[in-house]
Design a protein around this motif. Structure first.
Motif: not given
Length: 301
Positions: A24-26, A211, A214-215, A217, A219-220, A222-223, A228
């Motif tokens: 992911e992005a971090d 970022m 991914y935000n 996608s 998979h995100a 949970w955000t 972020w």
């Protein structure tokens, strides 16, 4: 421009970054922060798996992308292509071999391994050469709140290799654990990333666009949507300044399969961070990025 200060040699540290950089992005933010910090002599970056064998190569490719964007050359090594239980009995990975070699060197600078994902590579190296256990400090972004674990939450990093996690917890290595209730407080808004990070050369562009991608996608989910948590960055922060957060020492727990814990008396003592100074970490990272990549790059948005 450059950083107009030096760090005394006796304060510098050898560092290896072990990262599931593509999950992911971090991770890329933490990698870039470590590479820009004069106190940290980054000896190598390891690609870590995040669930399936092919993910190690994905992490490797993302690390290469970050280095190219920063115009920096650092050795990059493939890690184990699978969880510890899946690779035991095989020849250890190039990453694990490098860690053994680096740890066994006669060097006065302490060696820190910053683990930003599962801890497979470090566990593999330690099992192959237990002598390194007393020669390294492991900083690991992982684990649930030790005082309030929940079976409804599966913590990602520890959950990607429970066997490796429990080996590390039982090993007696100097372990600094930064659990989810702490690393999850590293909040930053997407607007701030656009305003302050995006303009900073090729690396700023990559960090922002990676970022944003991914935000959006699948998979995100949970955000929060417009913000972020740069959850891997505290590993860099506590090595730059161990007191940039609060910590306690307690007996290492044992991970259950669902990433909750069980506790037994007589376990090795570990350092557990209970709070982190996010202002210091974020401002140090962004300031270095602006100084090193903000004005000296002919790059337009």
């Amino acid at each position: 421009m450059s950083l107009l200060y030096e760090v005394p040699e006796y304060k510098k540290l050898r560092v290896i970054v072990d990262t599931d950089a593509a999950c992911e992005a971090d991770d890329p933010f933490a990698i870039a922060h470590a590479l820009m910090s004069k106190k940290l002599d980054v000896k190598a970056i390891f690609a870590e798996q995040f669930g399936t064998p092919e993910t190690t190569k994905k992490s490797y490719d993302e690390i290469i992308t970050i280095l190219k964007a920063m115009d920096i050359s650092v050795p990059v090594f493939m890690g184990e292509e699978g969880r510890l239980s899946e690779v035991e009995g095989q020849e250890i990975s190039p990453a694990a071999r490098y860690l053994i070699d680096e740890a066994m060197k006669a060097d006065e600078k302490p060696l820190f391994v910053l683990c930003l994902g599962a801890i497979t590579n470090v566990a593999s190296a330690m099992k192959a050469c237990p002598d390194i256990i007393s020669r390294i400090t492991v900083v690991w972004i992982a684990g649930q709140n030790l005082d309030d674990p929940s079976p409804n939450i599966r913590e990602f990093n520890s959950g990607n290799d429970i066997d490796a996690a429990n080996y590390i917890m039982s090993s007696g290595v100097d372990l600094w654990l930064i659990p989810i209730n702490v690393y999850g407080t590293m909040h930053i808004g997407l607007a701030e990333i656009q305003r302050r990070i995006y303009p900073c050369g090729k690396i700023g562009k990559h960090l922002f666009e990676n970022m944003i991608s991914y935000n959006l996608s699948e998979h995100a989910g949970w955000t929060a949507g417009e913000s972020w948590s740069l959850g891997d960055s505290p590993a860099v922060g506590v090595v730059l300044d161990p007191n940039c957060g609060q910590y306690v020492y307690r007996e290492a727990p044992i991970f259950n399969e669902d990433t909750t814990y069980r506790f037994e008396a007589g376990r090795p003592m570990i350092r557990v961070y209970t709070a982190i100074n996010s202002r210091f970490i974020l401002e140090d990272f962004i300031s270095k990025l602006e100084i090193l990549y903000g004005e000296n790059e002919n790059f337009s948005l």
